[in-house]
Design a protein around this motif. Structure first.
Motif, PDB file in Angstrom:
ATOM      1  N   TRP A 157       0.827  -1.212   0.000  1.00  4.14           N
ATOM      2  CA  TRP A 157       0.000   0.000   0.000  1.00  4.14           C
ATOM      3  C   TRP A 157       0.862   1.262   0.000  1.00  4.14           C
ATOM      4  CZ3 TRP A 157      -4.805   0.000  -1.389  1.00  4.14           C
ATOM      5  CH2 TRP A 157      -5.629  -1.109  -1.146  1.00  4.14           C
ATOM      6  N   ASN A 158       1.994   1.201   0.681  1.00  5.84           N
ATOM      7  CA  ASN A 158       2.853   2.379   0.762  1.00  5.84           C
ATOM      8  C   ASN A 158       3.433   2.736  -0.606  1.00  5.84           C
ATOM      9  OD1 ASN A 158       3.999   4.358   2.655  1.00  5.84           O
ATOM     10  ND2 ASN A 158       5.958   3.496   2.012  1.00  5.84           N
ATOM     11  N   THR A 159       3.675   1.706  -1.435  1.00  5.27           N
ATOM     12  CA  THR A 159       4.134   1.963  -2.801  1.00  5.27           C
ATOM     13  C   THR A 159       3.097   2.780  -3.561  1.00  5.27           C
ATOM     14  OG1 THR A 159       5.365  -0.125  -2.803  1.00  5.27           O
ATOM     15  CG2 THR A 159       4.896   0.879  -4.943  1.00  5.27           C
ATOM     16  N   LEU A 160       1.831   2.397  -3.422  1.00  2.00           N
ATOM     17  CA  LEU A 160       0.755   3.154  -4.067  1.00  2.00           C
ATOM     18  C   LEU A 160       0.638   4.551  -3.480  1.00  2.00           C
ATOM     19  CD1 LEU A 160      -1.614   3.331  -6.025  1.00  2.00           C
ATOM     20  CD2 LEU A 160      -3.053   2.202  -4.310  1.00  2.00           C
ATOM     21  N   LEU A 161       0.805   4.663  -2.173  1.00  2.00           N
ATOM     22  CA  LEU A 161       0.710   5.966  -1.514  1.00  2.00           C
ATOM     23  C   LEU A 161       1.718   6.957  -2.090  1.00  2.00           C
ATOM     24  CD1 LEU A 161      -0.436   7.736   0.812  1.00  2.00           C
ATOM     25  CD2 LEU A 161       1.386   6.810   2.251  1.00  2.00           C
ATOM     26  N   ASN A 162       2.937   6.494  -2.329  1.00  2.00           N
ATOM     27  CA  ASN A 162       3.970   7.372  -2.870  1.00  2.00           C
ATOM     28  C   ASN A 162       3.560   7.961  -4.214  1.00  2.00           C
ATOM     29  OD1 ASN A 162       5.679   6.952  -0.678  1.00  2.00           O
ATOM     30  ND2 ASN A 162       6.661   5.180  -1.627  1.00  2.00           N
ATOM     31  N   PHE A 163       2.912   7.140  -5.040  1.00  2.00           N
ATOM     32  CA  PHE A 163       2.505   7.629  -6.357  1.00  2.00           C
ATOM     33  C   PHE A 163       1.231   8.471  -6.292  1.00  2.00           C
ATOM     34  CE2 PHE A 163       5.242   4.040  -7.592  1.00  2.00           C
ATOM     35  CZ  PHE A 163       6.103   4.735  -8.430  1.00  2.00           C
ATOM     36  N   CYS A 164       0.417   8.235  -5.268  1.00  2.00           N
ATOM     37  CA  CYS A 164      -0.727   9.134  -5.055  1.00  2.00           C
ATOM     38  C   CYS A 164      -0.226  10.555  -4.823  1.00  2.00           C
ATOM     39  CB  CYS A 164      -1.556   8.674  -3.855  1.00  2.00           C
ATOM     40  SG  CYS A 164      -2.485   7.155  -4.119  1.00  2.00           S
ATOM     41  N   LYS A 165       0.866  10.661  -4.070  1.00  2.00           N
ATOM     42  CA  LYS A 165       1.447  11.979  -3.796  1.00  2.00           C
ATOM     43  C   LYS A 165       2.007  12.601  -5.068  1.00  2.00           C
ATOM     44  CE  LYS A 165       2.942  10.372   0.758  1.00  2.00           C
ATOM     45  NZ  LYS A 165       4.118   9.943   1.533  1.00  2.00           N
ATOM     46  N   SER A 166       2.815  11.821  -5.790  1.00  2.00           N
ATOM     47  CA  SER A 166       3.483  12.387  -6.965  1.00  2.00           C
ATOM     48  C   SER A 166       2.502  12.733  -8.077  1.00  2.00           C
ATOM     49  CB  SER A 166       4.547  11.414  -7.483  1.00  2.00           C
ATOM     50  OG  SER A 166       3.970  10.187  -7.852  1.00  2.00           O
ATOM     51  N   HIS A 167       1.361  12.008  -8.147  1.00  2.00           N
ATOM     52  CA  HIS A 167       0.347  12.301  -9.174  1.00  2.00           C
ATOM     53  C   HIS A 167      -0.740  13.240  -8.661  1.00  2.00           C
ATOM     54  CE1 HIS A 167       1.899   9.646 -12.271  1.00  2.00           C
ATOM     55  NE2 HIS A 167       2.016   8.659 -11.394  1.00  2.00           N
ATOM     56  N   GLY A 168      -0.658  13.629  -7.394  1.00  2.00           N
ATOM     57  CA  GLY A 168      -1.580  14.621  -6.862  1.00  2.00           C
ATOM     58  C   GLY A 168      -2.995  14.129  -6.642  1.00  2.00           C
ATOM     59  N   ASN A 169      -3.172  12.831  -6.390  1.00  2.00           N
ATOM     60  CA  ASN A 169      -4.515  12.291  -6.135  1.00  2.00           C
ATOM     61  C   ASN A 169      -4.747  12.271  -4.621  1.00  2.00           C
ATOM     62  OD1 ASN A 169      -6.856  10.694  -5.856  1.00  2.00           O
ATOM     63  ND2 ASN A 169      -6.376   9.540  -7.712  1.00  2.00           N
ATOM     64  N   ALA A 170      -5.222  13.396  -4.091  1.00  2.00           N
ATOM     65  CA  ALA A 170      -5.366  13.558  -2.647  1.00  2.00           C
ATOM     66  C   ALA A 170      -6.426  12.626  -2.063  1.00  2.00           C
ATOM     67  CB  ALA A 170      -5.702  15.006  -2.319  1.00  2.00           C
ATOM     68  N   GLU A 171      -7.500  12.393  -2.818  1.00  2.00           N
ATOM     69  CA  GLU A 171      -8.576  11.542  -2.311  1.00  2.00           C
ATOM     70  C   GLU A 171      -8.096  10.104  -2.097  1.00  2.00           C
ATOM     71  OE1 GLU A 171     -13.001   9.906  -3.667  1.00  2.00           O
ATOM     72  OE2 GLU A 171     -12.044  11.557  -4.756  1.00  2.00           O
ATOM     73  N   MET A 172      -7.420   9.555  -3.111  1.00  2.00           N
ATOM     74  CA  MET A 172      -6.896   8.191  -2.971  1.00  2.00           C
ATOM     75  C   MET A 172      -5.776   8.162  -1.942  1.00  2.00           C
ATOM     76  SD  MET A 172      -5.252   5.590  -5.824  1.00  2.00           S
ATOM     77  CE  MET A 172      -6.783   5.429  -6.748  1.00  2.00           C
ATOM     78  N   GLU A 173      -5.011   9.223  -1.889  1.00  2.00           N
ATOM     79  CA  GLU A 173      -3.907   9.298  -0.924  1.00  2.00           C
ATOM     80  C   GLU A 173      -4.420   9.117   0.499  1.00  2.00           C
ATOM     81  OE1 GLU A 173      -0.608  12.587   0.590  1.00  2.00           O
ATOM     82  OE2 GLU A 173      -1.596  12.824  -1.364  1.00  2.00           O
ATOM     83  N   LYS A 174      -5.512   9.789   0.807  1.00  2.00           N
ATOM     84  CA  LYS A 174      -6.081   9.687   2.148  1.00  2.00           C
ATOM     85  C   LYS A 174      -6.618   8.279   2.403  1.00  2.00           C
ATOM     86  CE  LYS A 174      -9.477  11.825   5.231  1.00  2.00           C
ATOM     87  NZ  LYS A 174     -10.490  12.914   5.382  1.00  2.00           N
ATOM     88  N   ARG A 175      -7.270   7.708   1.396  1.00  2.00           N
ATOM     89  CA  ARG A 175      -7.846   6.369   1.548  1.00  2.00           C
ATOM     90  C   ARG A 175      -6.743   5.321   1.757  1.00  2.00           C
ATOM     91  NH1 ARG A 175     -10.583   6.608  -2.696  1.00  2.00           N
ATOM     92  NH2 ARG A 175      -9.388   5.360  -4.186  1.00  2.00           N
ATOM     93  N   VAL A 176      -5.693   5.424   0.979  1.00  2.00           N
ATOM     94  CA  VAL A 176      -4.582   4.475   1.088  1.00  2.00           C
ATOM     95  C   VAL A 176      -3.842   4.659   2.411  1.00  2.00           C
ATOM     96  CG1 VAL A 176      -2.357   3.807   0.095  1.00  2.00           C
ATOM     97  CG2 VAL A 176      -4.309   4.253  -1.397  1.00  2.00           C
ATOM     98  N   ALA A 177      -3.684   5.911   2.825  1.00  2.00           N
ATOM     99  CA  ALA A 177      -3.003   6.185   4.094  1.00  2.00           C
ATOM    100  C   ALA A 177      -3.753   5.540   5.256  1.00  2.00           C
ATOM    101  CB  ALA A 177      -2.888   7.688   4.313  1.00  2.00           C
ATOM    102  N   ASN A 178      -5.060   5.562   5.210  1.00  2.00           N
ATOM    103  CA  ASN A 178      -5.861   4.929   6.258  1.00  2.00           C
ATOM    104  C   ASN A 178      -5.698   3.407   6.236  1.00  2.00           C
ATOM    105  OD1 ASN A 178      -6.851   7.359   7.232  1.00  2.00           O
ATOM    106  ND2 ASN A 178      -8.618   7.348   5.843  1.00  2.00           N
ATOM    107  N   LYS A 179      -5.556   2.827   5.030  1.00  2.00           N
ATOM    108  CA  LYS A 179      -5.318   1.397   4.911  1.00  2.00           C
ATOM    109  C   LYS A 179      -4.002   1.017   5.588  1.00  2.00           C
ATOM    110  CE  LYS A 179      -8.470  -0.467   1.978  1.00  2.00           C
ATOM    111  NZ  LYS A 179      -9.161  -1.768   2.157  1.00  2.00           N
TER     112      LYS A 179
END
Length: 495
Positions: free
Chosen positions: A298-320
């Motif tokens: 999940w942390n791998t996905l989180l890093n790319f949520c940040k770099s691609h600016g997807n704040a909504e998914m970033e928050k969801r993944v961070a909670n996971k």
């Protein structure tokens, strides 16, 4: 605390040679002539006399030839460990101590012991070389590893496949791919590990196309790929942005080779999908995994949520991630190399450069006494502090003339633009590079090892510095090697 260490190796002394023999355990080796009975390596603490048929000792060259051409070469015993006069053992206690230090990862102490053995002209066996080179590879100690290899060459030691593999690993981990290729080309025998080290070495050093070609050659030579082979290949696909190709390799692991996926393979696949912007597909891939995904996936996905600016998914993944690992509970980002970055795991923040968490090790091969220099981002304590900052100021002006524009998005503190530019210029890798530039002759290759991903602004800055200073700057961050030369990076700005 951000720190960087500059290490300059000692000059090598001239070796003296000493006659030695090895210690063996009785074992028969079938040959075309009469069977030769010898003692395979058993212990460095005891000595046993070697017995031969008819009670006579063969000439040493006969013994060496038979051992080197027999199945006995696969044992820890190394034929080159026998000297011209049989009947005398090596400095067994010292050699055993050297191996213990190397296995424990005590590089400094191991090299001190190695130096003493060098000065005495002691011969080493395959197993000892293996241990020391493994220690050098694990510690990314290229200079020390080259000393060991030079010792092998001077003493006439002929490395077996295991020692050659350790050299491939050392060179690959330290960014010396050309040296690895030379060793690989000279190997008379290669196993799966040999090919895997070359594939991984190419991938991690930004030569992804070469990695895929080597994987193809491995298959053409009739060797069956294993899980490590596919890790290198998937990493290469990620570096090249080959999403479809990466998916094919991933599926081939199970379908064509019956291999089980490790969590690292899943991480690589998520990296491949998300790096190119396929965040939704990557998230769906994780949700459909046949095993429970770990926080690292999940942390791998989180890093790319940040770099691609997807704040909504970033928050969801961070909670996971928080649900899976309380030690990775999400907190606001201070500066982890991302731009959007409202969330990051606690461990990442505790290691972020703004509170001095990233450690950089800088090495430069020059014939001087060993020195270690520690840097802390923004608060440099060093005897040459003024010269280092002066070099940074000089570089800053030249870089702007060459077109460098500071990307202050990578500084998340609430300060004015001028302070952000200063903060960027004083990132620890730049402090380390500045010291290397003022401490080494022009043209010397500088190596920096980081435990965090290099930020986008530093990546752009180092490209420009490499062109201004006409240097090759090799930076190993948490993800990969970056070879900066003539204003370009081996990663093609895709990392």
């Amino acid at each position: 605390m951000a720190c960087a260490i500059m290490k300059i190796p000692k000059t090598l002394g001239i070796n003296r040679f000493r006659n030695i023999t090895a210690i063996f355990k009785e074992r028969s080796i079938p040959t075309h002539e009469n069977s030769l009975v010898f003692y395979r390596f058993l212990s460095f603490n005891t000595s046993k006399e070697t017995h031969f048929p008819d009670g006579c000792k063969p000439k040493i060259n006969v013994l060496l030839n038979r051992l080197s051409t027999s199945a006995a070469a696969n044992y820890a015993f190394q034929a080159n460990a026998i000297s011209r006069n049989t009947g005398h053992a090596t400095n067994s206690a010292a050699e055993e101590d050297l191996r213990i230090l190397a296995k424990e990862g005590k590089l400094k102490e191991a090299m001190e012991a190695f130096t003493k053995m060098e000065e005495k002209g002691t011969f080493l066996d395959s197993y000892t070389y293996n241990c020391v080179l493994q220690c050098c590879a694990d510690r990314k100690a290229l200079d020390e590893g080259k000393r060991v290899i030079e010792h092998m060459n001077r003493t006439g030691f002929r490395p077996d496949i295991s020692v050659n593999n350790r050299m491939l690993e050392l060179y690959g981990k330290c960014g010396s791919v050309q040296d690895a290729q030379q060793v690989f080309d000279k190997m008379s025998e290669r196993d799966s590990a040999s090919w895997n080290f070359m594939i991984a070495g190419y991938s991690y050093n930004g030569l992804a196309q070469e990695a895929l070609q080597t994987f193809g050659q491995m298959q053409e030579n009739g060797l069956r790929p294993d899980g490590n082979s596919f890790l290198g290949v998937l990493w290469a696909c990620s570096r090249l942005g080959l999403v479809d190709k990466g998916r094919q390799y991933f599926e081939s692991m199970s379908k064509d080779y019956g291999l089980l996926y490790s969590m690292q393979h899943y991480v690589c696949m998520v990296d491949i999908l998300a790096r190119g912007g396929g965040l939704e597909e990557a998230e769906q891939f994780i949700n459909n995994m046949s095993v429970k995904p770990t926080a690292s996936v999940w942390n791998t996905l989180l890093n790319f949520c940040k770099s691609h600016g997807n704040a909504e998914m970033e928050k969801r993944v961070a909670n996971k991630i928080a649900e899976l690992d309380t030690n990775m509970a999400t907190v606001p980002v201070s500066n982890t190399g991302g731009i959007s970055g409202r969330y990051a795991n606690r461990g990442a923040r505790n290691n972020s450069r703004d509170i001095g968490g990233d450690a950089d090790i800088m090495k430069s091969p020059t014939p001087k006494a060993s020195n270690v220099h520690e840097y802390r981002a923004g608060t440099l304590s060093h005897p040459q502090r003024e010269q280092i900052y002066a070099k940074l100021d000089d570089l800053s002006g030249k870089m702007k003339e060459a077109g460098y524009v500071p990307d202050t998005r990578y500084v998340l503190h609430d300060v004015d633009e001028a302070q952000k530019e200063i903060a960027l210029m004083h990132h620890s890798e730049r402090l380390a590079i500045a010291f290397g530039l003022i401490s080494t002759p022009p043209g010397t290759t500088l190596r920096v090892i980081k435990n965090l991903r290099v930020c986008g602004d530093c990546h752009n800055a180092i490209k420009i510095i490499s062109k201004i200073e006409d240097r090759e700057l090799i930076v190993r961050d948490a993800k990969r090697f970056h070879h900066f030369k003539d204003g370009k990076c081996s990663c093609g700005d895709y990392w």
